[in-house]
Design an enzyme around this catalytic site. Structure first.
Site, PDB file in Angstrom:
ATOM      1  CD  GLU A  82     -31.121   1.613  27.897  1.00 32.00           C
ATOM      2  OE1 GLU A  82     -31.403   1.282  26.600  1.00 32.00           O
ATOM      3  OE2 GLU A  82     -31.229   2.781  28.279  1.00 32.00           O
ATOM      4  CG  ASP A 109     -40.813   2.775  23.673  1.00 27.36           C
ATOM      5  OD1 ASP A 109     -40.723   3.234  24.296  1.00 27.36           O
ATOM      6  OD2 ASP A 109     -40.831   3.079  22.824  1.00 27.36           O
ATOM      7  CG  ASP A 132     -30.542   9.450  24.280  1.00 23.55           C
ATOM      8  OD1 ASP A 132     -29.886   8.835  23.875  1.00 23.55           O
ATOM      9  OD2 ASP A 132     -32.031   8.273  24.563  1.00 23.55           O
ATOM     10  CE  LYS A 136     -28.373  17.460  14.081  1.00 28.31           C
ATOM     11  NZ  LYS A 136     -28.130  16.448  13.166  1.00 28.31           N
ATOM     12  CG  ASP A 168     -25.298  16.298  29.661  1.00 30.43           C
ATOM     13  OD1 ASP A 168     -26.569  16.078  29.566  1.00 30.43           O
ATOM     14  OD2 ASP A 168     -24.280  16.846  29.268  1.00 30.43           O
ATOM     15  CB  THR A 203     -25.353   8.352  35.369  1.00 29.10           C
ATOM     16  OG1 THR A 203     -25.457   9.854  34.520  1.00 29.10           O
ATOM     17  CG2 THR A 203     -26.003   8.428  36.375  1.00 29.10           C
ATOM     18  CG  PHE A 205     -25.126   8.799  28.742  1.00 32.12           C
ATOM     19  CD1 PHE A 205     -25.082   8.274  28.478  1.00 32.12           C
ATOM     20  CD2 PHE A 205     -24.754   9.519  27.746  1.00 32.12           C
ATOM     21  CE1 PHE A 205     -24.826   7.489  27.522  1.00 32.12           C
ATOM     22  CE2 PHE A 205     -25.135   9.076  26.765  1.00 32.12           C
ATOM     23  CZ  PHE A 205     -24.572   7.328  26.386  1.00 32.12           C
ATOM     24  CD  GLU A 206     -24.351  13.086  36.962  1.00 29.26           C
ATOM     25  OE1 GLU A 206     -24.900  12.418  37.808  1.00 29.26           O
ATOM     26  OE2 GLU A 206     -24.075  14.353  38.105  1.00 29.26           O
TER      27      GLU A 206
HETATM   28  C1  LIG Z   1     -28.022   9.454  27.154  1.00 29.90           C
HETATM   29  S1  LIG Z   1     -28.654   7.202  27.308  1.00 29.90           S
HETATM   30  C2  LIG Z   1     -28.392   8.272  29.480  1.00 29.90           C
HETATM   31  C3  LIG Z   1     -27.755   6.127  30.352  1.00 29.90           C
HETATM   32  C4  LIG Z   1     -27.903   6.784  31.528  1.00 29.90           C
HETATM   33  N1  LIG Z   1     -29.005   7.154  32.230  1.00 29.90           N
HETATM   34  C5  LIG Z   1     -26.620   7.205  32.161  1.00 29.90           C
HETATM   35  O1  LIG Z   1     -27.156   8.684  32.964  1.00 29.90           O
HETATM   36  O2  LIG Z   1     -25.555   7.170  32.235  1.00 29.90           O
HETATM   37  C6  LIG Z   1     -30.021   7.372  27.780  1.00 29.90           C
HETATM   38  C7  LIG Z   1     -30.868   5.960  27.731  1.00 29.90           C
HETATM   39  O3  LIG Z   1     -32.117   5.760  26.960  1.00 29.90           O
HETATM   40  C8  LIG Z   1     -32.653   4.354  26.697  1.00 29.90           C
HETATM   41  N2  LIG Z   1     -33.381   4.882  26.372  1.00 29.90           N
HETATM   42  C9  LIG Z   1     -33.913   6.070  25.440  1.00 29.90           C
HETATM   43  N3  LIG Z   1     -35.492   5.764  25.346  1.00 29.90           N
HETATM   44  C10 LIG Z   1     -35.906   4.549  25.727  1.00 29.90           C
HETATM   45  C11 LIG Z   1     -37.173   4.128  26.540  1.00 29.90           C
HETATM   46  N4  LIG Z   1     -38.391   4.783  25.148  1.00 29.90           N
HETATM   47  N5  LIG Z   1     -37.262   3.276  26.401  1.00 29.90           N
HETATM   48  C12 LIG Z   1     -36.402   2.990  27.437  1.00 29.90           C
HETATM   49  N6  LIG Z   1     -34.878   2.993  26.679  1.00 29.90           N
HETATM   50  C13 LIG Z   1     -34.881   3.850  26.466  1.00 29.90           C
HETATM   51  C14 LIG Z   1     -31.450   4.763  25.457  1.00 29.90           C
HETATM   52  O4  LIG Z   1     -31.285   3.555  24.937  1.00 29.90           O
HETATM   53  C15 LIG Z   1     -30.256   4.794  26.102  1.00 29.90           C
HETATM   54  O5  LIG Z   1     -29.785   4.132  26.828  1.00 29.90           O
END
Ligand SMILES: C[S@@+](CC[C@H](N)C(=O)[O-])C[C@H]1O[C@@H](n2cnc3c(N)ncnc32)[C@H](O)[C@@H]1O
Length: 225
Positions: A82, A109, A132, A136, A168, A203, A205-206
């Protein structure tokens, strides 16, 4: 095209300047040295003292699902990846409070972690929950799930390994299936979606998605080679 065009890499995240609570800051200062995986590590498995099946969760957000899964599957080693600092701090606090010895964290990353810090065939499971959605059209190129990323997983995962995705966002679910169809090494274990498997808790975000009335899509596939 500018000579720097090739140097610019499209990332699947933006660094959100979330404020750290004092507890999260302490966790980053005191617990990251203990549970964190430094960039010098070139085989994720070496982060643990024991050999055990390795599960990697990418984008764990606030880490509550990861802490739950690690407690529920103590026979496996878990690595969470993360980039969002407050989320990492929050997970580390849970790891300490729950005495979880089977969790390590990479604050980087995930593409770089997998490419530079894991060896072929070393990861048994990859779990990516509610990545994420980048709704768009002009941002679709930022979506994490793309055929080249899936090819990287194919190389890093062990034969028979399990990839579990959830979203979702219905258009992203279709996009995931299209990306998977381009990578025949993965075989879908569903029709094509499955009910939420018992190993995945709900989760953060879910729950946000469900409050907006979104349907949830779980995709499970196996590496068939
Ligand atoms: C929409 S959130 C979902 C978080 C969690 N999985 C949940 O369901 O509640 C997506 C997460 O992925 C992380 N993220 C996106 N791309 C990433 C990457 N390439 N490496 C590490 N983390 C990443 C973002 O920082 C964000 O916290």
């Amino acid at each position: 095209m500018s000579q720097f065009e090739n140097l610019r890499r499209i990332r699947s995240f933006v660094r959100r300047p979330g404020r750290l609570t004092p507890g999260q800051q302490r966790a980053l200062d005191e617990l990251l040295p203990r549970y964190g995986i430094g960039e010098e590590c070139d085989d994720l498995r070496a982060a643990f003292e024991r050999e055990a099946p390795l599960v990697v969760e990418i984008g764990f957000g606030n880490g509550q699902a990861l802490a739950w899964m690690a407690a529920n599957e103590p026979e496996k080693n878990f690595i969470g990846i993360e980039v969002h600092e407050p989320g990492v701090g929050r997970l580390l606090r849970s790891v300490e409070a729950d005495g979880l010895e089977n969790v390590r964290v990479a604050m980087r990353d995930a593409v770089e972690v997998l490419r530079e810090q894991s060896v072929p065939g070393s990861v048994d499971e990859v779990r990516i929950y509610f990545p994420d959605p980048w709704p768009k059209k002009r941002h679709h190129k930022r979506r994490l799930i793309q055929p080249p990323f899936l090819e990287l997983l194919v190389e890093r995962m062990a034969p028979g390994g399990c990839l579990h995705l959830a979203t979702d966002w219905a258009p992203y679910a279709e996009w995931m299936l299209e990306a998977l169809a381009e990578v025949p090494a993965f075989t879908l274990q569903g029709d094509p979606f499955v009910d939420r498997p018992s190993w995945r808790p709900r989760t953060h975000f879910e729950q946000r998605g469900q409050r907006k009335g979104h349907q949830i899509f779980d995709i499970v596939c196996r590496l068939s080679r």
